[in-house]
Design an enzyme around this catalytic site. Structure first.
Site, PDB file in Angstrom:
ATOM      1  N   ASP A  93       0.700  -1.374  -0.045  1.00 17.91           N
ATOM      2  CA  ASP A  93       0.070  -0.026   0.051  1.00 17.91           C
ATOM      3  C   ASP A  93       0.765   1.361  -0.138  1.00 17.91           C
ATOM      4  OD1 ASP A  93      -2.133   1.719   0.190  1.00 17.91           O
ATOM      5  OD2 ASP A  93      -2.595   1.213   2.249  1.00 17.91           O
ATOM      6  N   ASP A 273      -1.769   6.132  -6.566  1.00 20.99           N
ATOM      7  CA  ASP A 273      -2.044   5.422  -5.365  1.00 20.99           C
ATOM      8  C   ASP A 273      -2.127   3.746  -5.775  1.00 20.99           C
ATOM      9  OD1 ASP A 273      -2.756   4.139  -3.002  1.00 20.99           O
ATOM     10  OD2 ASP A 273      -5.025   5.038  -3.231  1.00 20.99           O
TER      11      ASP A 273
END
Ligand SMILES: *[C@@H]1O[C@H](CO)[C@@H](O)[C@H](O)[C@H]1NC(C)=O
Ligand SMILES: *[C@@H]1O[C@H](CO)[C@@H](O)[C@H](O)[C@H]1NC(C)=O
Length: 401
Positions: A93, A273
């Site tokens: 992440d 992201d």
């Protein structure tokens, strides 16, 4: 004889004293990462899950210990913790920075596990974990280790079935507030520790994703300390981390977007992201894209829908980043048709991956270049030089969807 790893380290350290910023094209650590689209409970509204993440990121709710992830989809890396190591499947992440285990497989403590006594707590867009901080030996890839990595031992988790936790490779500032008794302290990330322990010469993470056309597939690669030149073509074009808040707290950059030759988003700040699936743009940009393409909103999936005639007429969607232009081809602008039914769509339909961020441009967070963007370009997250880079790959112009 030096072991291969230390030889590489010496070589790379030698390289790193050359002119700065230097680009290291042979990372000392690469590990495969697997894409997961967990829709085992039937079909899910992926857009809804994804939007929950984007909304939480955008609201900057990580301040005071909130970061976000989308646990339905994600890239998973096998990471060893302890000695002997237990292997955990962790979500990679870039939008959060704590590393923790224990959601599915419980944390197995060994002689290298040291309890710091600090409670740790992170809330995510649609889930959370809380537990106790340890430091432990972490093994990445083929045997390269970090000796004192902060690891959260989760005692309570919400929304993380089927994975063991998170490998957080976002900016270190996102860890502030996660140690609840020491709210101003930040926790060095795996990238920080690989650097401070001398294993990598620069705080750089390179990410390669292949297009995903099945539910689970090992088609990505994560590199620490440099890039993997075998995974991209041409040069990497860099742009500085944006100074605009709140995008600047993430891997945030400035970019403008054109559809064909029509500007749909003037230069503004947003983020890159790995944990977001779709490509989000400010509402005004979304509306322009919708009218330029002639798309309609599909009731079942919430995504933009085009006919095959409209699909044939699609133009490139161009991202002006730094001095480079990165283009998503028409095929790159559609959801993989082989996965249409997995997100509640119909198998023959053509859904676009551009989604509405929900607020007009000018918010300081006007786009998210998510996974559907990143599967077409190699990406580089460079803490040392405060920049993000992109390069083309063999998939940039490929017809995969
Ligand atoms: C997928 O998610 C469900 C809950 O929604 C969970 O029970 C299951 O274990 C997960 N499967 C995988 C392979 O992650
Ligand atoms: C990004 O855009 C903002 C707003 O236009 C500007 O102030 C800033 O200098 C730009 N560049 C960077 C690296 O932030």
């Amino acid at each position: 004889m030096f072991p291969a790893a230390s030889l590489l380290t010496i070589l790379l350290l030698a390289l790193s004293i050359a002119a700065s910023p230097v680009e290291i094209r042979d990372s000392p650590i690469t590990l495969p990462i697997a894409r997961r689209l967990n829709v085992s409970g039937g079909t899910i509204n992926l857009l809804e899950y994804d939007k929950a993440r984007v909304a939480a990121l955008k609201d900057d709710r990580h301040i005071g210990s909130i970061a976000v992830t989308n646990e339905v989809t994600g890239y998973i890396a096998a990471v060893g913790v302890g000695s002997p190591a237990t292997t955990y499947n962790l979500i990679v992440d870039t939008g959060s920075s704590n590393t923790w285990v224990g959601a599915d497989t419980a944390y197995v403590k060994t002689s290298t596990s040291v309890n710091t006594g600090q409670p740790v707590d992170v809330g995510y867009g649609s889930g959370s974990f809380s537990g106790t901080e340890y430091t432990d030996t972490v093994t990445l890839g083929s045997g390269l280790t970090i000796t004192k990595q902060s690891i959260g031992d989760a005692s309570t988790t919400e929304g993380f079935s089927g994975v063991d936790g998170i490998l957080g490779i976002g900016p270190v500032g996102l860890t502030e507030g996660t140690l609840t008794n020491s709210p101003t302290v930040t926790i060095p990330t795996v990238t920080d520790n690989l650097y401070s322990e001398g294993t990598i010469p620069q705080k750089v993470v390179g990410i390669f994703f292949g297009p995903t056309t099945s539910q689970t597939i090992t088609n990505g690669e994560l590199s620490f300390g440099g890039t993997d030149a075998a995974k991209y073509t041409g040069d990497i074009g860099y742009t500085s981390i944006t100074t605009t808040n709140p995008a600047s707290t993430y891997w945030g950059i400035n970019e403008s977007i054109t559809y064909g030759s029509t500007t749909i988003l003037s230069s503004t700040a947003g983020i890159v992201d790995t944990g977001t699936t779709f490509l989000y743009v400010a509402t005004d940009a979304y509306n322009k894209y919708k009218s330029e393409t002639g798309a309609t909103v599909d009731g079942a999936t919430g995504l933009l829908l085009v006919s095959s005639t409209q699909y044939s007429a699609l133009k490139n969607l161009n991202f002006n980043i730094g001095s480079n232009t990165l283009s998503l081809t028409p095929n790159a602008q559609i959801w993989p048709r082989s996965l249409n039914t997995k997100i509640g769509g119909s198998s023959k339909a053509i859904y676009l991956i551009v989604a509405d961020i929900g607020t007009p441009s000018g918010s300081g967070f006007d786009f998210v270049n998510g996974y559907t963007f990143l599967e077409r370009f190699y990406s580089v997250f460079d803490t040392t030089n405060s920049r993000v880079g992109f390069a083309k790959t063999s998939y940039t112009d490929a017809t995969t969807n």
